[in-house]
Scaffold this active site. Structure first.
Site, PDB file in Angstrom:
ATOM      1  N   ASP A  48      26.457  36.571  66.199  1.00 47.36           N
ATOM      2  CA  ASP A  48      27.011  37.313  64.928  1.00 47.36           C
ATOM      3  C   ASP A  48      26.039  38.386  64.183  1.00 47.36           C
ATOM      4  OD1 ASP A  48      26.686  36.843  61.746  1.00 47.36           O
ATOM      5  OD2 ASP A  48      27.744  34.683  61.849  1.00 47.36           O
ATOM      6  N   HIS A  67      25.664  37.509  57.002  1.00 43.30           N
ATOM      7  CA  HIS A  67      26.074  37.368  57.050  1.00 43.30           C
ATOM      8  C   HIS A  67      25.311  36.178  58.371  1.00 43.30           C
ATOM      9  CE1 HIS A  67      29.102  35.156  59.135  1.00 43.30           C
ATOM     10  NE2 HIS A  67      30.115  35.181  58.387  1.00 43.30           N
ATOM     11  N   ASN A 106      39.519  32.339  57.400  1.00 47.18           N
ATOM     12  CA  ASN A 106      39.562  32.254  56.056  1.00 47.18           C
ATOM     13  C   ASN A 106      40.590  32.747  55.786  1.00 47.18           C
ATOM     14  OD1 ASN A 106      36.860  31.117  56.817  1.00 47.18           O
ATOM     15  ND2 ASN A 106      35.618  33.371  55.757  1.00 47.18           N
ATOM     16  N   SER A 148      33.221  29.500  58.323  1.00 46.66           N
ATOM     17  CA  SER A 148      31.665  30.374  58.891  1.00 46.66           C
ATOM     18  C   SER A 148      30.152  30.114  58.250  1.00 46.66           C
ATOM     19  CB  SER A 148      31.019  32.335  58.315  1.00 46.66           C
ATOM     20  OG  SER A 148      32.304  33.231  59.171  1.00 46.66           O
TER      21      SER A 148
END
Length: 374
Positions: free
Chosen positions: A119, A151, A245, A314
């Protein structure tokens, strides 16, 4: 027994003498703590951080009929474990997937399971994450492995925040599972597939049990797919990725690859999140709306400081990764394919099961029960 030890039960063939048993334990470097002669079994302790090695070595001995973790039983009155973390009541996703019930059945303190978070980095100083971060690597174009975007720290907390420590909330894997900070996205939250592929291979070759990728892009990449296949087929890693998304059935990669568990997002009512991708390439769903988790303790692009709620597939993916780690900790001899089977075959039937996603919304308790039968 020190808290860094793991008890194993070693079952010998009936014709193996006590001296031969003693010699096996000596070769393994294990400590004998109990003998149950009537069933030709002996209990030993070994260092918990290397329990997988000892299970393999004992299994290879021609004198050993079986070796297994000396699992912890709970009184039947234990139906749920509610951690003392003060923000646990904000973590609706853990309740939805029946994590408290699963924790009652699972090994929740293993130190031998590694969850690689590929990530934007993880804040190394976060009080609910720092002690669990046991490996860090940087494949991004950033000069730091810290999370300046915000994130990766949030994702890491969902999978493996330190639990039952009176700080923040709980992680899906409770305290089974180390966190590996494998930074593959830059400080703007983006990165090329080549860096992700390099991170996958590195994590797999270094001993990751689970790889979480809350990231993706269109079009796919042969290098990325090869890296996923290397991790899954060669190294036996459970690979998990977010479905995307864009509220579309257009595939997102790496989630759409066959050897990846692709995860869609659902809300508190088990409805597909309005933003979540769906379709044939999506395997399971998990909570992904208003998910409360850890955030960097410093300024970041997402402006989520210390703790906060975010939405996305996520956020859904690390619920699956944490569950995979919990299963691996409880049943360390299970293969990655079997762990995937346990997760997918035990989902709850929710709106969209079989259409929007191949299976349903994950149920941690059912997955642990199912894993014990495989």
């Amino acid at each position: 027994m020190a808290n860094t030890d793991q008890r194993l039960i070693v079952g010998f063939y009936p014709n193996v003498t006590k001296e031969e048993r003693k010699e096996v334990h000596k070769m393994m470097g294990a400590t004998l703590v109990q003998a149950i002669d009537q069933i030709h079994a002996e209990v030993v302790t070994v260092p918990a951080q290397n329990v997988g090695f000892y299970l393999t070595q004992y299994s290879a001995s021609t004198n050993v009929r079986y070796v297994e973790i000396d699992q912890i039983a709970h009184a039947h009155g234990c139906r749920r474990i509610i951690p003392n973390d003060p923000e646990f009541d904000l973590q609706w996703g853990l309740e939805k997937i029946m994590a408290p019930e699963a924790w009652c059945r699972a090994v929740i303190t293993s130190q031998d399971i590694n969850i690689a978070i590929l990530d934007t980095g993880i804040d190394p100083n976060h009080p609910d994450l720092a002690a669990k971060i046991t490996r860090t690597a940087n494949f991004s174009n950033s000069l730091t492995t810290d999370d300046l975007f915000g994130h990766g720290t949030h994702v890491a907390g969902i999978a493996g925040a330190i639990t039952n420590n009176l700080v923040f909330g709980a992680g899906t894997s409770f305290n089974s599972g180390n966190l590996w900070n494998i930074k593959v996205l830059g400080d703007d939250g983006t990165g090329p597939f080549s860096m992700i592929a390099a991170g996958i291979v590195d994590a797999a070759d270094t001993g990751a049990d689970v790889i979480n990728m809350s990231l993706g892009g269109p079009g796919g990449s042969q290098a990325l797919e090869d890296a996923v296949n290397h991790a899954f087929n060669i190294r036996g890693v459970v690979v998990v990725a977010s479905a995307g998304n864009d509220n579309t059935d257009t595939p997102s990669f790496p989630a759409a690859y066959a050897n990846v568990i692709s995860v869609a997002a659902t809300d508190e009512n088990d409805q597909k999140a309005s933003f979540s991708n769906f379709g044939d390439g999506v395997d399971v769903a998990a909570p992904g709306v208003g998910i409360f988790s850890t955030c960097p303790t410093h300024a970041n692009v997402l402006n989520c400081i210390n703790f906060g709620s975010l939405n996305g597939t996520s956020q859904a993916a690390p619920f699956v990764s944490g569950l995979a780690a919990l299963i691996k900790a409880t049943f360390p001899l299970l293969s990655n394919q079997t762990i995937r089977q346990a997760i997918e075959s035990s989902t709850d039937d929710v709106p969209g099961s079989g259409t929007l996603y191949q299976f349903g919304r994950i149920n941690a308790n059912s997955a642990i029960i199912t894993a014990g039968t495989l």
